[in-house]
Design an enzyme around this catalytic site. Structure first.
Site, PDB file in Angstrom:
ATOM      1  N   LYS A   1     -10.315  -7.219   7.780  1.00  0.00           N
ATOM      2  CA  LYS A   1      -9.401  -6.717   8.818  1.00  0.00           C
ATOM      3  C   LYS A   1      -9.970  -7.155  10.154  1.00  0.00           C
ATOM      4  O   LYS A   1     -11.027  -6.664  10.566  1.00  0.00           O
ATOM      5  CB  LYS A   1      -9.342  -5.190   8.792  1.00  0.00           C
ATOM      6  CG  LYS A   1      -8.389  -4.596   7.792  1.00  0.00           C
ATOM      7  CD  LYS A   1      -8.317  -3.097   7.998  1.00  0.00           C
ATOM      8  CE  LYS A   1      -7.646  -2.427   6.829  1.00  0.00           C
ATOM      9  NZ  LYS A   1      -7.959  -0.987   6.777  1.00  0.00           N
TER      10      LYS A   1
ATOM     11  N   ASP B   1     -14.202  -1.806   2.895  1.00  0.00           N
ATOM     12  CA  ASP B   1     -13.298  -1.941   4.043  1.00  0.00           C
ATOM     13  C   ASP B   1     -14.056  -1.440   5.269  1.00  0.00           C
ATOM     14  O   ASP B   1     -14.788  -2.206   5.920  1.00  0.00           O
ATOM     15  CB  ASP B   1     -12.012  -1.137   3.758  1.00  0.00           C
ATOM     16  CG  ASP B   1     -11.044  -1.084   4.935  1.00  0.00           C
ATOM     17  OD1 ASP B   1     -11.225  -1.847   5.892  1.00  0.00           O
ATOM     18  OD2 ASP B   1     -10.096  -0.272   4.912  1.00  0.00           O
TER      19      ASP B   1
ATOM     20  N   GLU C   1     -11.222   0.751  -3.389  1.00  0.00           N
ATOM     21  CA  GLU C   1     -11.575   0.374  -2.019  1.00  0.00           C
ATOM     22  C   GLU C   1     -12.241   1.544  -1.304  1.00  0.00           C
ATOM     23  O   GLU C   1     -11.753   2.676  -1.364  1.00  0.00           O
ATOM     24  CB  GLU C   1     -10.284  -0.042  -1.293  1.00  0.00           C
ATOM     25  CG  GLU C   1     -10.533  -0.591   0.100  1.00  0.00           C
ATOM     26  CD  GLU C   1      -9.245  -1.075   0.763  1.00  0.00           C
ATOM     27  OE1 GLU C   1      -8.180  -1.076   0.122  1.00  0.00           O
ATOM     28  OE2 GLU C   1      -9.323  -1.429   1.959  1.00  0.00           O
TER      29      GLU C   1
ATOM     30  N   SER D   1       0.846  -1.180   0.000  1.00  0.00           N
ATOM     31  CA  SER D   1       0.000   0.000   0.000  1.00  0.00           C
ATOM     32  C   SER D   1       0.892   1.244   0.000  1.00  0.00           C
ATOM     33  O   SER D   1       1.735   1.392   0.881  1.00  0.00           O
ATOM     34  CB  SER D   1      -0.888  -0.037   1.247  1.00  0.00           C
ATOM     35  OG  SER D   1      -1.611   1.152   1.376  1.00  0.00           O
TER      36      SER D   1
ATOM     37  N   LYS E   1      -1.327  -0.975  -4.215  1.00  0.00           N
ATOM     38  CA  LYS E   1      -2.514  -0.206  -3.792  1.00  0.00           C
ATOM     39  C   LYS E   1      -2.074   1.233  -3.608  1.00  0.00           C
ATOM     40  O   LYS E   1      -1.068   1.498  -2.953  1.00  0.00           O
ATOM     41  CB  LYS E   1      -3.044  -0.803  -2.487  1.00  0.00           C
ATOM     42  CG  LYS E   1      -3.945   0.090  -1.643  1.00  0.00           C
ATOM     43  CD  LYS E   1      -4.714  -0.747  -0.641  1.00  0.00           C
ATOM     44  CE  LYS E   1      -4.939  -0.038   0.675  1.00  0.00           C
ATOM     45  NZ  LYS E   1      -5.735  -0.867   1.602  1.00  0.00           N
ATOM     46  N   LEU E   2      -2.819   2.136  -4.220  1.00  0.00           N
ATOM     47  CA  LEU E   2      -2.480   3.555  -4.129  1.00  0.00           C
ATOM     48  C   LEU E   2      -3.576   4.291  -3.387  1.00  0.00           C
ATOM     49  O   LEU E   2      -4.761   4.184  -3.741  1.00  0.00           O
ATOM     50  CB  LEU E   2      -2.347   4.148  -5.535  1.00  0.00           C
ATOM     51  CG  LEU E   2      -1.255   3.511  -6.398  1.00  0.00           C
ATOM     52  CD1 LEU E   2      -1.404   3.951  -7.848  1.00  0.00           C
ATOM     53  CD2 LEU E   2       0.131   3.876  -5.857  1.00  0.00           C
TER      54      LEU E   2
ATOM     55  N   ASP F   1      -7.375   3.179  -3.136  1.00  0.00           N
ATOM     56  CA  ASP F   1      -8.069   3.147  -1.841  1.00  0.00           C
ATOM     57  C   ASP F   1      -8.386   4.578  -1.438  1.00  0.00           C
ATOM     58  O   ASP F   1      -7.480   5.398  -1.271  1.00  0.00           O
ATOM     59  CB  ASP F   1      -7.175   2.480  -0.777  1.00  0.00           C
ATOM     60  CG  ASP F   1      -7.859   2.379   0.580  1.00  0.00           C
ATOM     61  OD1 ASP F   1      -9.056   2.745   0.679  1.00  0.00           O
ATOM     62  OD2 ASP F   1      -7.198   1.943   1.543  1.00  0.00           O
TER      63      ASP F   1
ATOM     64  N   ASN G   1     -10.481   5.463   1.294  1.00  0.00           N
ATOM     65  CA  ASN G   1     -10.830   5.658   2.710  1.00  0.00           C
ATOM     66  C   ASN G   1     -12.004   6.632   2.868  1.00  0.00           C
ATOM     67  O   ASN G   1     -11.936   7.603   3.626  1.00  0.00           O
ATOM     68  CB  ASN G   1      -9.624   6.143   3.524  1.00  0.00           C
ATOM     69  CG  ASN G   1      -8.582   5.053   3.740  1.00  0.00           C
ATOM     70  OD1 ASN G   1      -7.473   5.142   3.208  1.00  0.00           O
ATOM     71  ND2 ASN G   1      -8.912   4.007   4.474  1.00  0.00           N
TER      72      ASN G   1
END
Ligand code: NPG
Length: 406
Positions: free
Chosen positions: A300, A276, A251, A173, A199-200, A226, A228
């Site tokens: 996770k 996630d 993501e 990541s 993963k960026l 990703d 977030n």
């Protein structure tokens, strides 16, 4: 240690194993616990360690330069076991922090366990099943209990959880960098090390140009973004443009609780959506699947309340044909060992954020750091329990606070 009843409705007599919602344990969990011996926890200690990161890690919600981790140490019957809490110092990724986790463990989760008669893992956990939320704190206790019972019963965490592989494919990541060139240079270096996917981290304004630059330079590299939770459906046009770059997935593009909008987004774009933050429990996984709020789930343990719940979500996704993979939260070698064990389960068909120790730290807590093989894999630990333990000297060097609970 203070009596549990002073701080909550827990009873000291172990009730039948229940979930936090009060129901019986899902079969996917009770099956995995079968055959593990009862264990006695004679004492526990909480410790905060500080490990500088090899480079700053920037996401859509901030920059980290050090990893503070809360470690739980349990001992009993001549054994010593470890749990690692993935909560951070600030409530940005989740509402938990190191302080809330520490306090929840100290006041509510540990009292029913420490000094109790020998019990199964399920019975130990049942003593605090009434605690609502605090998934990361809960996972810390579960991890240490599984380490203890695994050691007592001679079974590795991978065996307990149902791992079917002895090596797992790893991705890496990459946080938000000061420039696209810096990002491309990092990708090149990680691919040369063997990492199987990149993963960026992205955020509004650092997305389409990023995907385009990466695709131009690395036409066939497995790459994902990703976010977030940095976007909303107002950004649909931007997110739709990403379809041109053959991404493995995006993501958590939208807000944590927004299953309905994630479903609308997934129906509108070709790029698979991976959830996630949204999947914070087994029930949330059911919701995501029922609403088709994506096509992939990041597992996770800290986010869902334990390795056993993560394994149950794994099974559920497998039954629905959704691939899963194991995420990471900058864990030390202890949490990494447990994550790699989980990554060995059969539906984890995509490379996870289970990178080698040197991607995070100059010196890990465990004596033998995780080293990436040239084919981009890490070995699933085979020793009983976690199969790893911290190096006492590294523990001493990194400890900020230490407290024994009896
Ligand atoms: O390799 O451990 C790792 C980091 C992977 O990007 C990663 N984790 O949002 O998934 C995430 C992110 C994260 C890291 C989140 C730390 C919260 C804390």
């Amino acid at each position: 240690m203070n009596s549990a009843t002073a701080d909550g409705p827990a009873t000291q007599d172990a009730p039948a194993p229940v979930t936090p919602a009060g129901g019986p344990l899902p079969e996917a969990i009770s099956r995995r616990l079968q055959g593990l011996p009862a264990v006695r926890v004679e004492g526990a200690a909480l410790r905060t360690v500080e490990l500088p990161l090899v480079s700053p890690f920037t996401t859509s919600f901030g920059t980290q330069t050090v990893r503070h981790a809360l470690l739980l140490e349990l001992w009993g019957d001549g054994l010593r076991a470890w749990g690692e809490c993935v909560a951070e110092t600030v409530p940005a990724y989740s509402s938990e922090t190191l302080l809330t986790a520490r306090e929840t463990l100290r006041r509510h989760l540990l009292p029913p366990v420490v000094g109790a008669p020998a019990r199964t893992v399920a019975d130990h956990l049942a003593g605090s099943a009434w605690v609502r939320g605090h998934q990361m704190a809960r996972t810390t206790l579960e991890m240490a209990l599984l380490d203890l019972a695994g050691q007592a019963g001679g079974r590795s965490l991978g065996q307990i959880l149902g791992a079917t592989r002895d090596r797992v494919g790893c991705g890496v990541s990459i946080g938000i960098q000061p420039s696209l060139d810096a990002t491309l240079a990092l990708i090149e270096g990680y691919l040369a090390q063997g990492y199987q996917r990149i993963k960026l981290k992205c955020r509004p304004g650092y997305d389409v140009a990023l995907a385009r630059a990466v695709r131009e330079r690395f036409p066939s590299c497995p790459v994902m973004l990703d976010a977030n939770s940095a976007y909303s459906l107002r950004d649909l046009e931007t997110l739709r443009q990403l379809d041109a770059y053959d991404l493995m997935m995006i993501e958590q593009p939208l807000a944590t609780d927004d299953f309905v909008d994630h479903a609308a987004l997934q129906a509108a774009i070709r790029t698979p959506v991976c959830l996630d933050e949204s999947v914070h429990s087994l029930a949330a996984a059911h919701t995501a699947l029922a609403l088709r709020a994506g096509r992939i789930v990041n597992l996770k343990p800290g986010r869902v309340g334990g390795f056993l719940v993560a394994a149950a979500i794994h099974d559920l996704c497998q039954a629905h044909g959704w691939p899963t993979w194991v995420g990471g939260m900058l864990e030390t070698g202890l949490g990494r060992a447990a994550n790699v064990a989980l990554a060995g389960l059969p539906n984890n068909t995509l490379p996870g954020d289970t990178s080698a120790s040197d991607r995070y730290f100059h010196a890990d807590l465990i004596p033998e750091p995780f080293r990436l093989a040239p084919d981009g894999t890490l070995p699933v630990p085979t020793g009983p329990g976690l199969g790893v333990a911290p190096d006492p000297r590294r523990l001493q060097e990194t400890t900020l606070e230490y407290e024994v609970l009896r």
